[in-house]
Design a protein around this motif. Structure first.
Motif, PDB file in Angstrom:
ATOM      1  N   HIS A 226     -71.382  32.736 -41.942  1.00 51.91           N
ATOM      2  CA  HIS A 226     -71.771  32.814 -43.452  1.00 51.91           C
ATOM      3  C   HIS A 226     -72.214  31.834 -44.076  1.00 51.91           C
ATOM      4  CE1 HIS A 226     -71.044  34.554 -47.397  1.00 51.91           C
ATOM      5  NE2 HIS A 226     -70.519  35.621 -46.923  1.00 51.91           N
ATOM      6  N   SER A 227     -73.567  31.829 -44.802  1.00 48.37           N
ATOM      7  CA  SER A 227     -74.067  30.715 -45.224  1.00 48.37           C
ATOM      8  C   SER A 227     -73.265  30.097 -46.425  1.00 48.37           C
ATOM      9  CB  SER A 227     -75.273  30.932 -45.742  1.00 48.37           C
ATOM     10  OG  SER A 227     -76.192  31.445 -44.845  1.00 48.37           O
ATOM     11  N   ALA A 228     -72.418  31.108 -47.046  1.00 49.82           N
ATOM     12  CA  ALA A 228     -71.564  30.519 -48.290  1.00 49.82           C
ATOM     13  C   ALA A 228     -70.063  30.549 -47.980  1.00 49.82           C
ATOM     14  CB  ALA A 228     -71.690  31.646 -49.374  1.00 49.82           C
ATOM     15  N   GLY A 229     -69.783  31.368 -47.131  1.00 51.53           N
ATOM     16  CA  GLY A 229     -68.186  31.503 -46.921  1.00 51.53           C
ATOM     17  C   GLY A 229     -67.594  30.408 -46.013  1.00 51.53           C
ATOM     18  N   ALA A 230     -68.481  30.068 -44.875  1.00 50.32           N
ATOM     19  CA  ALA A 230     -68.294  29.365 -43.766  1.00 50.32           C
ATOM     20  C   ALA A 230     -69.469  28.472 -43.132  1.00 50.32           C
ATOM     21  CB  ALA A 230     -67.310  30.101 -42.762  1.00 50.32           C
ATOM     22  N   PRO A 231     -70.151  27.660 -44.052  1.00 50.76           N
ATOM     23  CA  PRO A 231     -71.310  27.293 -43.549  1.00 50.76           C
ATOM     24  C   PRO A 231     -71.086  26.194 -42.463  1.00 50.76           C
ATOM     25  CG  PRO A 231     -70.973  26.698 -45.784  1.00 50.76           C
ATOM     26  CD  PRO A 231     -69.990  27.589 -45.393  1.00 50.76           C
ATOM     27  N   TRP A 232     -69.909  25.372 -42.485  1.00 49.69           N
ATOM     28  CA  TRP A 232     -69.561  24.347 -41.621  1.00 49.69           C
ATOM     29  C   TRP A 232     -69.362  25.003 -40.202  1.00 49.69           C
ATOM     30  CZ3 TRP A 232     -67.054  25.828 -46.140  1.00 49.69           C
ATOM     31  CH2 TRP A 232     -66.183  26.584 -46.120  1.00 49.69           C
ATOM     32  N   ARG A 233     -69.313  26.264 -40.256  1.00 50.87           N
ATOM     33  CA  ARG A 233     -69.084  26.922 -38.589  1.00 50.87           C
ATOM     34  C   ARG A 233     -70.311  27.176 -38.153  1.00 50.87           C
ATOM     35  NH1 ARG A 233     -64.079  31.028 -38.672  1.00 50.87           N
ATOM     36  NH2 ARG A 233     -64.436  30.667 -36.321  1.00 50.87           N
ATOM     37  N   GLY A 234     -71.422  26.987 -38.823  1.00 57.61           N
ATOM     38  CA  GLY A 234     -72.938  27.465 -38.319  1.00 57.61           C
ATOM     39  C   GLY A 234     -73.602  26.248 -37.927  1.00 57.61           C
ATOM     40  N   ARG A 235     -74.589  26.463 -37.119  1.00 55.58           N
ATOM     41  CA  ARG A 235     -75.484  25.444 -36.623  1.00 55.58           C
ATOM     42  C   ARG A 235     -77.048  25.923 -36.929  1.00 55.58           C
ATOM     43  NH1 ARG A 235     -75.112  24.892 -31.371  1.00 55.58           N
ATOM     44  NH2 ARG A 235     -73.571  26.460 -31.045  1.00 55.58           N
ATOM     45  N   SER A 236     -77.707  25.381 -37.713  1.00 50.44           N
ATOM     46  CA  SER A 236     -79.063  25.998 -38.027  1.00 50.44           C
ATOM     47  C   SER A 236     -80.181  25.596 -37.408  1.00 50.44           C
ATOM     48  CB  SER A 236     -79.296  25.842 -39.677  1.00 50.44           C
ATOM     49  OG  SER A 236     -80.702  26.060 -39.768  1.00 50.44           O
ATOM     50  N   ALA A 237     -80.612  26.790 -36.539  1.00 52.39           N
ATOM     51  CA  ALA A 237     -81.771  26.242 -35.862  1.00 52.39           C
ATOM     52  C   ALA A 237     -83.112  26.265 -37.002  1.00 52.39           C
ATOM     53  CB  ALA A 237     -82.110  27.427 -35.160  1.00 52.39           C
ATOM     54  N   LEU A 238     -82.874  26.743 -37.945  1.00 49.99           N
ATOM     55  CA  LEU A 238     -84.171  26.423 -39.052  1.00 49.99           C
ATOM     56  C   LEU A 238     -84.199  25.020 -39.294  1.00 49.99           C
ATOM     57  CD1 LEU A 238     -86.336  27.449 -40.767  1.00 49.99           C
ATOM     58  CD2 LEU A 238     -84.718  28.115 -42.461  1.00 49.99           C
ATOM     59  N   ASP A 239     -82.899  24.458 -39.640  1.00 45.75           N
ATOM     60  CA  ASP A 239     -83.057  23.069 -40.031  1.00 45.75           C
ATOM     61  C   ASP A 239     -83.556  22.260 -38.818  1.00 45.75           C
ATOM     62  OD1 ASP A 239     -81.265  23.622 -42.090  1.00 45.75           O
ATOM     63  OD2 ASP A 239     -79.305  23.017 -41.311  1.00 45.75           O
ATOM     64  N   ALA A 240     -83.454  22.614 -37.696  1.00 50.81           N
ATOM     65  CA  ALA A 240     -84.140  21.730 -36.678  1.00 50.81           C
ATOM     66  C   ALA A 240     -85.505  22.053 -36.559  1.00 50.81           C
ATOM     67  CB  ALA A 240     -83.676  22.267 -35.230  1.00 50.81           C
ATOM     68  N   VAL A 241     -86.107  22.935 -36.899  1.00 52.17           N
ATOM     69  CA  VAL A 241     -87.459  23.239 -36.982  1.00 52.17           C
ATOM     70  C   VAL A 241     -88.175  22.543 -38.160  1.00 52.17           C
ATOM     71  CG1 VAL A 241     -89.183  24.995 -38.068  1.00 52.17           C
ATOM     72  CG2 VAL A 241     -87.745  25.699 -35.994  1.00 52.17           C
ATOM     73  N   GLU A 242     -87.409  22.508 -39.397  1.00 53.00           N
ATOM     74  CA  GLU A 242     -87.862  21.657 -40.508  1.00 53.00           C
ATOM     75  C   GLU A 242     -87.800  20.229 -40.233  1.00 53.00           C
ATOM     76  OE1 GLU A 242     -86.897  23.403 -44.563  1.00 53.00           O
ATOM     77  OE2 GLU A 242     -85.507  24.376 -43.552  1.00 53.00           O
ATOM     78  N   LEU A 243     -86.727  19.639 -39.360  1.00 54.66           N
ATOM     79  CA  LEU A 243     -86.648  18.344 -39.051  1.00 54.66           C
ATOM     80  C   LEU A 243     -87.632  18.034 -38.113  1.00 54.66           C
ATOM     81  CD1 LEU A 243     -82.861  17.918 -39.155  1.00 54.66           C
ATOM     82  CD2 LEU A 243     -84.342  16.797 -40.590  1.00 54.66           C
ATOM     83  N   MET A 244     -88.003  18.936 -37.215  1.00 54.29           N
ATOM     84  CA  MET A 244     -89.031  18.305 -36.338  1.00 54.29           C
ATOM     85  C   MET A 244     -90.314  18.262 -37.110  1.00 54.29           C
ATOM     86  SD  MET A 244     -90.542  20.115 -32.859  1.00 54.29           S
ATOM     87  CE  MET A 244     -91.881  19.592 -32.142  1.00 54.29           C
ATOM     88  N   ASN A 245     -90.788  19.254 -38.005  1.00 57.18           N
ATOM     89  CA  ASN A 245     -91.933  19.500 -38.630  1.00 57.18           C
ATOM     90  C   ASN A 245     -92.181  18.112 -39.480  1.00 57.18           C
ATOM     91  OD1 ASN A 245     -94.319  20.451 -38.913  1.00 57.18           O
ATOM     92  ND2 ASN A 245     -93.704  21.515 -40.781  1.00 57.18           N
ATOM     93  N   ILE A 246     -90.919  17.789 -40.143  1.00 60.13           N
ATOM     94  CA  ILE A 246     -90.880  16.542 -41.032  1.00 60.13           C
ATOM     95  C   ILE A 246     -91.311  15.310 -40.143  1.00 60.13           C
ATOM     96  CG2 ILE A 246     -89.629  14.935 -42.605  1.00 60.13           C
ATOM     97  CD1 ILE A 246     -88.277  17.808 -43.462  1.00 60.13           C
ATOM     98  N   GLY A 247     -90.476  15.292 -39.133  1.00 58.84           N
ATOM     99  CA  GLY A 247     -90.541  14.168 -38.149  1.00 58.84           C
ATOM    100  C   GLY A 247     -91.947  13.833 -37.900  1.00 58.84           C
ATOM    101  N   TRP A 248     -92.877  15.058 -37.561  1.00 62.32           N
ATOM    102  CA  TRP A 248     -94.016  14.892 -36.913  1.00 62.32           C
ATOM    103  C   TRP A 248     -95.129  14.370 -37.998  1.00 62.32           C
ATOM    104  CZ3 TRP A 248     -95.882  15.004 -32.206  1.00 62.32           C
ATOM    105  CH2 TRP A 248     -97.309  14.695 -32.054  1.00 62.32           C
ATOM    106  N   ASN A 249     -94.817  14.981 -39.407  1.00 64.75           N
ATOM    107  CA  ASN A 249     -95.641  14.622 -40.398  1.00 64.75           C
ATOM    108  C   ASN A 249     -95.313  13.121 -40.703  1.00 64.75           C
ATOM    109  OD1 ASN A 249     -96.885  16.782 -40.651  1.00 64.75           O
ATOM    110  ND2 ASN A 249     -95.386  17.948 -41.909  1.00 64.75           N
ATOM    111  N   TYR A 250     -94.323  12.660 -40.470  1.00 62.54           N
ATOM    112  CA  TYR A 250     -94.368  11.275 -40.555  1.00 62.54           C
ATOM    113  C   TYR A 250     -94.886  10.462 -39.604  1.00 62.54           C
ATOM    114  CZ  TYR A 250     -91.065  10.766 -44.688  1.00 62.54           C
ATOM    115  OH  TYR A 250     -90.565  10.770 -45.867  1.00 62.54           O
TER     116      TYR A 250
END
Ligand SMILES: [Zn+2]
Length: 533
Positions: A226-250
Motif C-alpha cells: 500500500h503506497s500510503a499505508g505501508a510504503p516501507w514494505r514495498g520495493r519499487s521497480a519503477l524507482d529502479a527504472v527512474e534511477l537507471m534513466n537518471i544515471g544514464w543521462n548523467y
C-alpha cells in the motif's frame, strides 16, 4: 617468336566479337527490362498505395505480407512463410542455380504517423494511428516489379540463376535481419541488393556513416505494498527504472560524441496507490563500430545492476533488436551506379514540386529546393573519425555476411525530420510512384549485370573477403537462442486496426489511393495574407 605472335593476334580477334556480342545482348536485355518496368507502372502504383494504406508496424505486418506474397505467387514465385519464427517474415524465390541474387526491402511503418498523402500539412487519416512515416511502403513494390521484369527475360533467354525476395520485417525495431542471417536464410546467396526509400537515386560503398545498435529492455522486479499505508514494505521497480534513466543521462556527457542513446519506459507500474512490482525501460544503444556498441551495452548492464542495488529489486534484460554498422560492396555499388546514371531521375510535374516545396515551408526549413533534379554522386567510404553518428539499419548484419549494397530511390521529399507524419505525405503520390519506377529500372539492370557477368560476382566476393573482412569480421550480438521479439506492437495494432481497415485501398474501385480518399493533388495551405502583400 613469329608463331606466338600469330597466336596472340588470332586469340584477340577471336575473342573481341564474342565480348562485343555479349555486351550488345546485355544492353538489349537492359532496354527490355526498362520497357517492362514502365509497362508495370500501374502495378507499381497499386502495390505502393495498397501497402501505404495498411500502415502496419513492425512484427504486425500481417496484411502487408499477405498482400505482397499473393502478388509474388501470382507471378510464379514460390513463397515460404514464418522465417526465423516471425509470422510476418517470408521468402519468395524463382529460378534455379547460380548466381542467387537476393532483393530485400523493409515493410513496416512508424507509430503515430497516420497521414493523408498529397496534403502538405499534418492531417492524419486516423488520429494517433501508425502509418508509413518513413516510406517503407515503396521498397518491396520496387523489388517485385524489377524481379518480374528480369524473370521474363531469364525465361525467354534461358539465363541460369535464382531470384530471391525477402522483407525487412520490423526494420524500425531492427528486429529481423540478424535473425535471418543467424538462421541461414542467405547461405546460398551470392549478392544482396537491398533498397530503401530516399530522395535521390544513390548508392555507395564501404562504410557510409551512421551507427549500429543493440536494443535492450531492462525489467525490474520488486514488491507491491500500500503506497500510503505501508510504503516501507514495498520495493519499487519503477524507482529502479527512474534511477537507471537518471544515471544514464548523467553518464551521457562522458560518452563519445559518435554515440546515440535513447529510451522509453514500456512499463511504469499499474496505479499510484500500489508500489510498482514490475517496471521496464527499453534502450537503444548506438555507436559507429561493434566494439563501442558492446561497450555501451556493458555500461547499460552495470547501470541496471546499480539501480537494482539502490532499490533492492532484481533486474533481468532482453535483447529486442540489433543492427550492425553497415559496409557496402565496392564492385556491386560501382556496377549499380552506372545503371543509375543511365536511368536518371524521374520527370517531376509542377504538382510534385509544389507539394514538396509547400511541405518544406510547412516544416520551417530555411530553404525550399523542392525535389532532387540532379543525380547523386557515387558514395565514397566515410572516414570513421568524421562519423558523427546517426541512424542504423539491420542491413548491416547482412552486409557483413555477403556482398551487399543499398539502392536509395527518390520516392520522398528532401529535408524531412524522418520517423514523422511528414515522411508519409509523398509516399502514396506520383512522387513515390515515379521514384519506384526509376528505382526498379536500376535494380533490374543491376540484376541482369550480375546474372550475365560472372566476373562481377567473383569481383564482389574478392572485395568482400580480401578488403572488407580484412578490416573486421562479424561478431553477432544475438545468440543462437535469442528469440525474435514477435510480441512488439501487438497492442497498438489491436487498438487501431479496425479503424484503419476502413481506409484500405481498393484498386478495383479507384484508380489511385488519392482518388479513393478524395484528395486533390497537391493540397497545400493557401498563401497567408503577409505573403499576398
Ligand atoms: Zn527505413
Amino acid at each position: 617468336m613469329k608463331r606466338v605472335l600469330i597466336a596472340v593476334v588470332a586469340l584477340s580477334f577471336g575473342m573481341a566479337p564474342v565480348a562485343a556480342q555479349d555486351n550488345a545482348r546485355l544492353e538489349a536485355q537492359k532496354k527490355e527490362a526498362v520497357r517492362a518496368v514502365d509497362e508495370m507502372a500501374k502495378l507499381a502504383q497499386e502495390m505502393v498505395d495498397s501497402v501505404f494504406s495498411f500502415g502496419e508496424l513492425g512484427m504486425q505486418e500481417v496484411g502487408t505480407s499477405r498482400y505482397l506474397t499473393a502478388q509474388l505467387e501470382k507471378f510464379g514465385f514460390k513463397v515460404t512463410r514464418g522465417q526465423s519464427g516471425i509470422p510476418t517474415a517470408w521468402v519468395a524465390t524463382w529460378g534455379s542455380g547460380k548466381p542467387v541474387i537476393a532483393l530485400g526491402s523493409d515493410i513496416d511503418g512508424i507509430p503515430q504517423s497516420s497521414q493523408k498523402p498529397g496534403v502538405a500539412y499534418f492531417d492524419p487519416i486516423v488520429e494517433g494511428a501508425p502509418g508509413h512515416g518513413e516510406g517503407h511502403n515503396t521498397g518491396m513494390p520496387l523489388n517485385i516489379v524489377a524481379a518480374i521484369a528480369v524473370k521474363r527475360i531469364m525465361e525467354r533467354d534461358k539465363l541460369p540463376g535464382t531470384i530471391m525476395l525477402w522483407p525487412g520485417v520490423a526494420e524500425e525495431l531492427v528486429a529481423s535481419k540478424a535473425w535471418f542471417v543467424r538462421d541461414g536464410l542467405f547461405k546460398d546467396v551470392d549478392v544482396n541488393l537491398f533498397t530503401h526509400v530516399g530522395n535521390n537515386l544513390d548508392v555507395g560503398w564501404g562504410n557510409q556513416g551512421g551507427t549500429g545498435l543493440v536494443s535492450v529492455e531492462y525489467t525490474f522486479e520488486g514488491e507491491t505494498a500500500h503506497s500510503a499505508g505501508a510504503p516501507w514494505r514495498g520495493r519499487s521497480a519503477l524507482d529502479a527504472v527512474e534511477l537507471m534513466n537518471i544515471g544514464w543521462n548523467y553518464r551521457r556527457e562522458h560518452l563519445r560524441l559518435s554515440h546515440r542513446s535513447h529510451s522509453v519506459i514500456t512499463n511504469g507500474g499499474d496505479q499510484p496507490n500500489v508500489v510498482p512490482r514490475n517496471a521496464s525501460i527499453w534502450f537503444y544503444f548506438r555507436e559507429i563500430d561493434q566494439p563501442h556498441i558492446k561497450e555501451l551495452w556493458e555500461i547499460g548492464n552495470k547501470m541496471a545492476d546499480g539501480a537494482a542495488l539502490m532499490t533492492n529489486t532484481k533486474v533481468t534484460s532482453r535483447i529486442l533488436g540489433t543492427a550492425y554498422p553497415r559496409h557496402f560492396n565496392k564492385v556491386v555499388a560501382e556496377t549499380m551506379y552506372k545503371n543509375i546514371q543511365t536511368v536518371g531521375l524521374p520527370q517531376w510535374s509542377e504538382a510534385d514540386q509544389t507539394l514538396a516545396k509547400a511541405l518544406q515551408k510547412e516544416l520551417g526549413n530555411a530553404t525550399q529546393p523542392g525535389l532532387a533534379v540532379k543525380v547523386s554522386e557515387l558514395g565514397e567510404p566515410m572516414d570513421p573519425e568524421r562519423n558523427i553518428g546517426g541512424g542504423s539499419d539491420d542491413i548491416g548484419d547482412i552486409s557483413w555476411n555477403m556482398p551487399t549494397v543499398t539502392l536509395r530511390f527518390p520516392s520522398n521529399i528532401p529535408g524531412l525530420p524522418g520517423h514523422n507524419w511528414s515522411s508519409g505525405i509523398a509516399s502514396a503520390t506520383p512522387i513515390a510512384h515515379k521514384g519506384v519506377v526509376a528505382g526498379a529500372k536500376v535494380q533490374a539492370m543491376t540484376i541482369l549485370d550480375l546474372l550475365t557477368k560472372p566476373e562481377l560476382v567473383k569481383g564482389a566476393w574478392d572485395y568482400f573477403n580480401n578488403v572488407q573482412r580484412k578490416e573486421h569480421t562479424y561478431v553477432p550480438f544475438i545468440s543462437k537462442d535469442t528469440p525474435a521479439p514477435t510480441h512488439l506492437n501487438k497492442e497498438i495494432l489491436e487498438k487501431y486496426r479496425d479503424q484503419m481497415r476502413k481506409f484500405y485501398y481498393d484498386p478495383t474501385k479507384f484508380p489511385t489511393y488519392l482518388d479513393q480518399l478524395g484528395i486533390k493533388y497537391p493540397t497545400v495551405k493557401a498563401p497567408t495574407s503577409s505573403q499576398q502583400q
